[in-house]
Design an enzyme around this catalytic site. Structure first.
Site, PDB file in Angstrom:
ATOM      1  N   LYS A  94       8.551  -1.446  21.163  1.00  7.99           N
ATOM      2  CA  LYS A  94       8.285  -2.596  20.296  1.00  7.99           C
ATOM      3  C   LYS A  94       9.527  -3.445  20.089  1.00  7.99           C
ATOM      4  CE  LYS A  94       4.372  -0.871  17.738  1.00  7.99           C
ATOM      5  NZ  LYS A  94       3.546  -2.037  17.399  1.00  7.99           N
ATOM      6  N   ARG A 143       9.348  -1.481 -11.376  1.00  9.08           N
ATOM      7  CA  ARG A 143       9.590  -0.236 -12.118  1.00  9.08           C
ATOM      8  C   ARG A 143      10.334   0.778 -11.258  1.00  9.08           C
ATOM      9  NH1 ARG A 143       6.443   4.625 -15.053  1.00  9.08           N
ATOM     10  NH2 ARG A 143       8.327   5.864 -14.811  1.00  9.08           N
ATOM     11  N   ASP A 152     -15.725 -10.988   5.710  1.00 12.50           N
ATOM     12  CA  ASP A 152     -15.218  -9.994   4.764  1.00 12.50           C
ATOM     13  C   ASP A 152     -15.114  -8.668   5.520  1.00 12.50           C
ATOM     14  OD1 ASP A 152     -14.467  -8.594   2.362  1.00 12.50           O
ATOM     15  OD2 ASP A 152     -15.677 -10.001   1.213  1.00 12.50           O
ATOM     16  N   GLU A 209       2.122   9.573   6.692  1.00 13.38           N
ATOM     17  CA  GLU A 209       2.120   8.547   5.628  1.00 13.38           C
ATOM     18  C   GLU A 209       3.150   7.460   5.902  1.00 13.38           C
ATOM     19  OE1 GLU A 209       0.723   7.449   2.992  1.00 13.38           O
ATOM     20  OE2 GLU A 209       2.328   6.399   1.932  1.00 13.38           O
ATOM     21  N   HIS A 222      19.136   7.853   5.317  1.00 11.73           N
ATOM     22  CA  HIS A 222      18.278   7.610   6.488  1.00 11.73           C
ATOM     23  C   HIS A 222      16.917   7.082   6.072  1.00 11.73           C
ATOM     24  CE1 HIS A 222      15.481   8.171   9.768  1.00 11.73           C
ATOM     25  NE2 HIS A 222      14.826   9.028   9.036  1.00 11.73           N
ATOM     26  N   PHE A 223      16.231   7.791   5.187  1.00  9.49           N
ATOM     27  CA  PHE A 223      14.858   7.340   4.950  1.00  9.49           C
ATOM     28  C   PHE A 223      14.806   6.028   4.184  1.00  9.49           C
ATOM     29  CE2 PHE A 223      14.321   8.673   0.592  1.00  9.49           C
ATOM     30  CZ  PHE A 223      14.709   9.989   0.447  1.00  9.49           C
ATOM     31  N   HIS A 224      15.831   5.763   3.352  1.00  7.97           N
ATOM     32  CA  HIS A 224      15.844   4.431   2.735  1.00  7.97           C
ATOM     33  C   HIS A 224      16.123   3.368   3.775  1.00  7.97           C
ATOM     34  CE1 HIS A 224      16.070   6.608  -1.132  1.00  7.97           C
ATOM     35  NE2 HIS A 224      15.476   5.527  -1.599  1.00  7.97           N
ATOM     36  N   HIS A 267       4.349  13.055   6.758  1.00  8.10           N
ATOM     37  CA  HIS A 267       4.977  12.306   7.817  1.00  8.10           C
ATOM     38  C   HIS A 267       4.099  11.157   8.320  1.00  8.10           C
ATOM     39  CE1 HIS A 267       7.994  11.098  10.481  1.00  8.10           C
ATOM     40  NE2 HIS A 267       7.021  10.862  11.320  1.00  8.10           N
ATOM     41  N   PHE A 292      14.002  10.633 -10.810  1.00  7.06           N
ATOM     42  CA  PHE A 292      13.957  10.600  -9.349  1.00  7.06           C
ATOM     43  C   PHE A 292      12.572  10.953  -8.822  1.00  7.06           C
ATOM     44  CE2 PHE A 292      13.962  15.031  -8.328  1.00  7.06           C
ATOM     45  CZ  PHE A 292      14.958  15.695  -9.016  1.00  7.06           C
ATOM     46  N   THR A 317      -7.427   5.051  -1.428  1.00  8.06           N
ATOM     47  CA  THR A 317      -6.797   4.750  -0.146  1.00  8.06           C
ATOM     48  C   THR A 317      -7.656   5.235   1.015  1.00  8.06           C
ATOM     49  OG1 THR A 317      -4.674   5.035  -1.218  1.00  8.06           O
ATOM     50  CG2 THR A 317      -4.677   4.998   1.173  1.00  8.06           C
ATOM     51  N   SER A 335       5.531  -8.651  14.502  1.00  2.27           N
ATOM     52  CA  SER A 335       5.001  -9.202  15.751  1.00  2.27           C
ATOM     53  C   SER A 335       4.497 -10.617  15.553  1.00  2.27           C
ATOM     54  CB  SER A 335       3.866  -8.321  16.285  1.00  2.27           C
ATOM     55  OG  SER A 335       4.356  -7.105  16.745  1.00  2.27           O
ATOM     56  N   ASN A 381      -5.702  -6.198   3.609  1.00  2.41           N
ATOM     57  CA  ASN A 381      -6.901  -6.766   3.012  1.00  2.41           C
ATOM     58  C   ASN A 381      -6.988  -8.261   3.227  1.00  2.41           C
ATOM     59  OD1 ASN A 381      -9.018  -5.487   1.156  1.00  2.41           O
ATOM     60  ND2 ASN A 381      -7.227  -4.200   0.876  1.00  2.41           N
ATOM     61  N   TYR A 402      -3.815  -6.335  -5.089  1.00  2.00           N
ATOM     62  CA  TYR A 402      -2.984  -5.248  -4.579  1.00  2.00           C
ATOM     63  C   TYR A 402      -1.513  -5.684  -4.582  1.00  2.00           C
ATOM     64  CZ  TYR A 402      -6.165  -1.696  -2.567  1.00  2.00           C
ATOM     65  OH  TYR A 402      -7.051  -0.665  -2.371  1.00  2.00           O
ATOM     66  N   MET A 454      19.356   5.818 -11.407  1.00  2.00           N
ATOM     67  CA  MET A 454      19.888   6.938 -10.631  1.00  2.00           C
ATOM     68  C   MET A 454      21.286   6.649 -10.112  1.00  2.00           C
ATOM     69  SD  MET A 454      16.353   7.780  -8.719  1.00  2.00           S
ATOM     70  CE  MET A 454      17.027   8.605  -7.309  1.00  2.00           C
ATOM     71  N   ASN A 464     -14.362  -1.793  -1.187  1.00  2.00           N
ATOM     72  CA  ASN A 464     -13.009  -2.331  -1.202  1.00  2.00           C
ATOM     73  C   ASN A 464     -12.527  -2.526  -2.640  1.00  2.00           C
ATOM     74  OD1 ASN A 464     -10.764  -3.170   0.148  1.00  2.00           O
ATOM     75  ND2 ASN A 464     -11.506  -5.216   0.595  1.00  2.00           N
ATOM     76  N   THR A 500      -6.770   2.714  -7.170  1.00  2.00           N
ATOM     77  CA  THR A 500      -5.319   2.705  -7.023  1.00  2.00           C
ATOM     78  C   THR A 500      -4.667   2.270  -8.327  1.00  2.00           C
ATOM     79  OG1 THR A 500      -5.646   2.043  -4.720  1.00  2.00           O
ATOM     80  CG2 THR A 500      -3.419   1.869  -5.596  1.00  2.00           C
ATOM     81  N   SER A 549       1.562  -3.631  26.208  1.00  2.00           N
ATOM     82  CA  SER A 549       2.439  -2.495  25.948  1.00  2.00           C
ATOM     83  C   SER A 549       2.627  -2.301  24.449  1.00  2.00           C
ATOM     84  CB  SER A 549       3.794  -2.689  26.636  1.00  2.00           C
ATOM     85  OG  SER A 549       4.473  -3.794  26.068  1.00  2.00           O
ATOM     86  N   ASP A 566      14.115   2.529 -11.853  1.00  2.00           N
ATOM     87  CA  ASP A 566      14.460   3.949 -11.707  1.00  2.00           C
ATOM     88  C   ASP A 566      15.655   4.116 -10.783  1.00  2.00           C
ATOM     89  OD1 ASP A 566      10.980   5.016 -11.723  1.00  2.00           O
ATOM     90  OD2 ASP A 566      12.452   5.033 -13.343  1.00  2.00           O
ATOM     91  N   TYR A 623       4.188   6.447   8.672  1.00  2.00           N
ATOM     92  CA  TYR A 623       3.711   5.584   9.749  1.00  2.00           C
ATOM     93  C   TYR A 623       2.581   4.692   9.283  1.00  2.00           C
ATOM     94  CZ  TYR A 623       6.867   7.792  12.838  1.00  2.00           C
ATOM     95  OH  TYR A 623       8.022   8.205  13.417  1.00  2.00           O
ATOM     96  N   THR A 666     -10.229   2.822   1.718  1.00  2.00           N
ATOM     97  CA  THR A 666      -9.681   1.666   2.433  1.00  2.00           C
ATOM     98  C   THR A 666      -9.574   1.952   3.916  1.00  2.00           C
ATOM     99  OG1 THR A 666      -8.433   0.880   0.531  1.00  2.00           O
ATOM    100  CG2 THR A 666      -7.632   0.220   2.674  1.00  2.00           C
ATOM    101  N   SER A 684     -11.778   0.753  -4.159  1.00  2.00           N
ATOM    102  CA  SER A 684     -10.482   1.255  -3.693  1.00  2.00           C
ATOM    103  C   SER A 684      -9.346   0.676  -4.507  1.00  2.00           C
ATOM    104  CB  SER A 684     -10.258   0.870  -2.227  1.00  2.00           C
ATOM    105  OG  SER A 684     -11.136   1.547  -1.394  1.00  2.00           O
ATOM    106  N   THR A 688       8.567   3.072  19.294  1.00  2.00           N
ATOM    107  CA  THR A 688       9.238   2.035  18.518  1.00  2.00           C
ATOM    108  C   THR A 688      10.204   1.255  19.392  1.00  2.00           C
ATOM    109  OG1 THR A 688       9.138   3.587  16.684  1.00  2.00           O
ATOM    110  CG2 THR A 688      10.475   1.628  16.379  1.00  2.00           C
ATOM    111  N   THR A 746     -14.353  -1.996  10.006  1.00  2.00           N
ATOM    112  CA  THR A 746     -14.276  -3.448  10.170  1.00  2.00           C
ATOM    113  C   THR A 746     -13.750  -3.809  11.547  1.00  2.00           C
ATOM    114  OG1 THR A 746     -13.793  -3.654   7.816  1.00  2.00           O
ATOM    115  CG2 THR A 746     -13.350  -5.575   9.185  1.00  2.00           C
TER     116      THR A 746
END
Lengths: 231, 135, 671
Positions: free
Chosen positions: C362, C71, C135, C286, C419-421, C284, C103, C201, C299, C124, C61, C79, C142, C149, C315, C75, C288, C204, C145, C359, C211
């Site tokens: 955390k 790749r 395992d 996804e 923001h999302f990047h 959305h 894009f 997925t 952590s 994994n 994976y 851009m 597994n 992918t 906590s 791209d 997370y 998985t 899966s 968050t 498990t």
């Protein structure tokens, strides 16, 4: 669970400590370390539990997928684009027969598994066969419904409502069909390999699948057909 | 710590084992069939009631869909308890939690989608009416 | 006979895809040639292609993710440079039809074929080791899966050479993605690639939920599991809950395109807005799925390199589960502007703001973990500190976007893109590199060169900020996303600075590659002889590096949080290892080609469906079913590892640990 001879208060204290919110269903077991459960600290569960639970999780994901198709139907129920409405295409009588067939097949599936637990090959196969037959009746009735509708020009390409109707009902029918293929495979495997561990695990999974399909059908006949017919 | 407990194929030795749904390896078949019969019986009653109610005028018309949904949920419960053996016992905690999680997700998608899409139609003309206006 | 496929599918008139395809094909042929000449096929088939070992699958994976990351990065470079080169009169070098595919491919590849495989790869490799078991619940599943992918990745890459890719963005909004407006094969490539890999997925997710809930070593109750395992579990729960939505929605679009149904068309009662609703109900959660294991990685790193247990473990667990549940209640914030009205927008705006609380808990816990500890600024720790800074700012821009009136101004602007990047790169990508540096020795037996690792980090950190800060600025100045040509010359300076940032990121990527090459060259010097190069705290550090295929000769018995730390302390205090256990033979699952086989026919099926080659599609389905049925008929599921083998491997481990114990005691570093 048998703590006779001790004062009732001791038992009460133990019950409170083990089960403070009284969720425990006493008939099924004690409050000690349960193997394979969450707090279970006795190591990994047996394969039987693992396979069954994993398949249960898969089924829940399948039901989420169905809920998307339900949501699409709910949103598009009025989008008839000048074509027929849902009330105009449902045939309650036929749905009644389909429901009866599927419900009975769930019942015979249970009987088959009872026979499996007793390692009785003949009755396992007999009831599996009846289950498959009832499933086949269900699928044939549904096909008949679709063909009749198509003959009248009522196809999924006609409107959004029809798309979501055929999509939801068709997805369920597809699941029943694939279940039937699986059933046939299981019958062959049981006949040739007997009640080996893996075969019994697969029968557990098949049972779960078949009952889940009936649960989804309850949703479909209620929401699409019965409520729809009143529209 | 020996590996005996890690053997995944060791048979279930005593009642205090977790159960996957729909699986009660130590239950005797009499009890199993009794559950199946009860399940079938209740299901037939609930199904018949639903079909009967759908076309009748016994209760206030607009409440029929609500009644049908109640009957459907009840029958789903019957299936879960009698056919799939989902109980509230400690041997079933994981199964109940998984089911609750699934129900939450289904509710969020179903109710959420209906709520959102309905509001979109409130603020914007539905597509087909818009297209008609453009002819 | 070949459906829509003919010679015109090869992009002869487009130099960039043509040359890229030729290079990729040559490289692939070269690799296959080398493998054949050196006679490595039996080894590869036996040890990697048919493996059901979670560690090997995790590494595969990782390889897939890294290749696709390259790749996707290519791209991105195209851009940024196109936008800088196409301001005002200048036209750049990419025509709009091509830019739109780039894009779309960038987003699709980065999310589905780089980030997801890398995150799942870590899950994994680590989860069974951290749980002290051998395992996952379903090892063969597994393998299926992984190969599914890979099949999806193959299809996406095939679009370079045959046909085209989608031009709709990484989420194919209708009506543009419907057959009427996208009649080519591009959207179909997307649909089948994602559908096939999505099934992998989902499997998985089911595997890891089972498990974690049903397979833990003796003594490991829920609240003794390491934090990474908790986050892997929460992420798997979300996968199980939302990937069916993706499957359903893409299936609906596929039906619309192939058989003329009306789920999302803008005629005959279709509802395009429903696509947005459903796809973001998946989309959305996804993110997370990606970010929760990233948090788990941090952590582990914060506690290890502060020399302290993680602050506020309970906590953390609560915050993780809170995020898991609330993540599924926020999706409308991706389409505030679609017009659901104030009530709906407000509700989702509140839920989106509320999820930041989890968050926040955390972040504070990580900071308090460092406080009072002996912080070691190793490369993983640098990535983690870079993450805290970067992700917190990205999260704050997210909370800004969560306010509907503010979002109305910056929806689909470059502010959103920045923001999302900010959160994905700062959160997920930084975590992946941190995790790579941290667990590389465990997986491969030697550490990575520290100097080049630091260089790579600093280039990535500065490169990120130089690339994306200008994008925040032009976003606020009004620049929308996905522009092939820029008209407003005031944005030009910022776009140029952004290109400088990309150059720094390229340098970082080169440094990362050099680090790998140098480490391989110097691997004897960097060898990890003890299995515990970082003074770790969880069970994976109790195994040798790399671990034997059965992970643990005898399953550990866990008595508290941080199971391995307790074992280590006791060993140092008593100056001896625990007594040699009574070894027993171990049963392990056999390898199986069914994963590779299924994915092969899935690829053929997908390709056939894309090009409308119906006979091939049916053939592929039948072959896939036949293979599956043949697999289901097998009699041998497991093989036994003889007790002499178990004892031999474990005694070698114990000998290394004796040496390690002497080193530890002489250093007197343990608290």
């Amino acid at each position: 669970m048998s703590d006779m001879g001790l004062p009732a208060s001791v038992g009460a204290i133990r019950r409170v400590r083990e089960d403070p919110h009284r969720l425990g269903h006493r008939a099924h077991g004690a409050g000690e370390d349960m193997e394979g459960t969450g707090h279970g600290t006795s190591g990994p569960a047996t394969k039987r539990i693992i396979v069954g639970y994993g398949f249960w999780i898969f089924l829940l994901s399948d039901i989420v997928m169905f809920s998307c198709f339900f949501a699409a139907f709910a949103v598009q129920r009025g989008a008839t684009a000048g074509g027929p409405s849902i009330g105009q295409i449902v045939d309650i009588r036929r749905v009644g027969f389909e429901t009866a067939a599927l419900l009975l097949s769930s019942y015979t599936c249970m009987l088959s598994f009872a026979a499996t637990n007793r390692r009785n090959l003949l009755w396992t196969q007999v009831f599996l066969f009846v289950t498959g037959l009832l499933g086949l009746i269900f699928v044939l009735l549904e096909l008949q419904e679709f063909i009749e509708l198509a003959g009248k020009g009522i196809t999924p390409q006609r409107s959004g409502m029809l798309t979501s109707f055929f999509g939801l009902v068709g997805l369920h029918g597809l699941h029943v069909t694939l279940g039937g293929v699986w059933l046939a495979t299981m019958m062959a495997q049981v006949q040739i390999k007997g009640f080996r561990r893996e075969i019994v695990h697969r029968l557990i999974c098949f049972n779960l699948f078949w009952h889940a399909l009936d649960i989804v059908w309850i949703g479909i006949f209620t929401i699409v057909y019965l409520i729809g017919s009143g529209a | 710590m020996s590996d005996i407990k890690s053997d995944p194929h060791r048979p279930a030795l005593h009642r205090r084992e977790d159960h996957a749904p729909g699986d009660e390896p130590l239950e005797d078949s009499g009890h199993w069939i009794y559950n199946a019969n009860l399940g079938l019986g209740f299901s037939i009653v609930l199904t018949a009631a639903a079909f009967f109610l759908a076309g009748s005028h016994i209760i206030y018309g607009p409440s029929i869909p609500v009644a049908l949904i109640v009957l459907a949920v009840a029958q789903m419960g019957v299936h879960l308890v009698f056919f799939l053996h989902i109980t509230t016992g400690p041997d079933n905690t994981n199964n109940v939690l998984a089911l609750a999680f699934g129900v939450l997700v289904v509710f969020l998608i179903g109710a959420g989608s209906i709520w959102i899409m309905d509001h979109l139609n409130q603020n914007m003309m539905p597509m087909d009416q818009m297209m008609q206006m453009q002819r | 006979m070949f459906g829509k496929l003919d010679w015109s599918a090869i992009p002869i008139s487009q130099p960039i895809p043509l040359i890229t395809s030729i290079v990729i094909i040559l490289v692939m042929l070269g690799v296959l040639g080398v493998v054949t000449v050196k006679g490595w096929w039996p080894y590869l088939w036996r040890e990697w292609i048919t493996t059901v070992d979670h560690k090997r699958i995790g590494i595969m994976y990782g390889l897939l993710g890294v290749v696709m990351l390259v790749r996707g990065f290519a791209d991105a470079i195209m851009m940024r440079t196109q936008q800088a080169a196409a301001i005002g009169e200048a036209q750049g070098y990419l025509p709009p039809e091509h830019y739109n595919q780039i894009f779309s491919a960038h987003g699709t590849i980065m999310i589905f074929f780089a980030a997801m495989p890398l995150v799942i790869g870590f899950m994994n490799f680590l989860v069974p080791l951290q749980l002290g078991v051998r395992d996952v619940a379903f090892p063969t599943l597994n393998s299926v899966s992984f190969w599914l992918t890979a099949s999806g990745a193959l299809l996406v890459n095939a679009s370079l050479f045959l046909g085209e890719f989608a031009r709709t963005g990484w989420l194919p909004y209708p009506p543009l993605s419907e057959a009427t407006y996208s009649p080519g094969v591009g959207v179909d490539y997307y649909l089948w690639a994602i559908q096939i890999s999505g099934i992998g997925t989902l499997m998985t997710g089911i595997n890891f939920v089972t498990t974690v809930l049903k397979m833990r070593c003796p003594g490991m109750s829920y609240l003794r599991m390491p934090m990474f395992t908790w986050t892997a579990f929460a992420s798997s729960l979300i996968i199980v809950a939302v990937f069916p939505i993706l499957t359903a929605t893409l299936a609906m679009l596929t039906l619309d395109r192939y058989v003329g149904w009306h789920y999302f068309t803008n005629t005959a009662g279709g509802n395009p807005m429903m696509f947005m609703n459903l796809i973001w109900a998946w989309g959305h959660p996804e993110v997370y799925i990606l970010v929760l294991p990233a948090f788990g990685i941090f952590s582990e790193i914060f506690s290890t390199f502060s020399g302290k247990p993680l602050f506020g473990y309970r906590s953390m667990v609560a915050a993780t589960l809170f995020i898991c549940i609330v993540a599924m209640m926020t999706w409308l914030h991706h389409f505030f502007t679609m017009g659901a009205g104030a009530a709906v927008n407000t509700a989702f705006g509140i839920s989106t703001s509320v999820i930041a609380v989890g968050t926040g808990v955390k972040i504070y816990n990580w900071i308090f973990t460092m406080y009072g500890g002996r912080v070691r600024l190793t490369v993983p720790m640098l990535w983690s500190l870079g993450f805290v800074f970067t992700f917190v700012i990205g999260g704050m821009t997210g909370v800004l976007l969560a306010v509907p009136p503010a979002d109305f101004l910056v929806h689909n602007s470059m502010f959103l893109v920045a923001h999302f990047h900010n959160v994905i790169v700062g959160g997920v990508v930084f975590a992946l590199f941190a995790g790579l540096e941290f667990w590389f020795p465990k997986a491969f037996g030697f550490r990575l060169h520290e100097g080049w690792g630091k260089a790579a980090f600093w280039c990535a950190f500065f490169g990120f900020w130089v690339t994306f800060t200008p994008l925040y600025i032009v976003g606020l100045m009004g620049m929308t996303r996905r522009l092939q040509h820029v008209v407003v010359s005031a944005w030009a300076p910022w776009l140029y600075i952004s290109v400088v940032g990309i150059v720094i990121l390229i340098l970082g990527a080169i440094a990362q590659v050099i680090q790998l090459l140098v480490s391989i060259r110097d691997r004897e010097k960097l060898r990890d002889l003890t299995g515990d190069p970082w003074d770790g705290r969880s069970l994976e550090w109790a195994t040798p590096s790399p671990p034997p295929f059965f992970n643990f000769a005898v399953m550990p018995n866990v008595e508290g949080e941080e199971p391995y730390w307790g074992i280590k302390l006791r060993a140092v205090e008593t100056q001896q290892l625990s007594p040699e256990p009574a070894y027993e033979p171990i049963e392990m699952p056999v390898n199986s080609p069914v994963g590779f086989y299924t994915a092969f026919f899935a690829s053929v099926f997908g390709f056939a469906m894309i090009w409308y080659i119906w006979w091939l599609a049916i053939l592929a389905l039948v072959a896939a079913y036949a293979g599956f049925a043949w697999f289901a008929w097998r009699d041998v599921h497991e093989f036994e590892v003889p007790v002499e083998e178990v004892a031999r491997v474990d005694r070698a481990r114990r000998a290394a640990r004796e040496v390690f114990l002497t080193q530890l005691s002489s250093q007197e570093v343990l608290p």
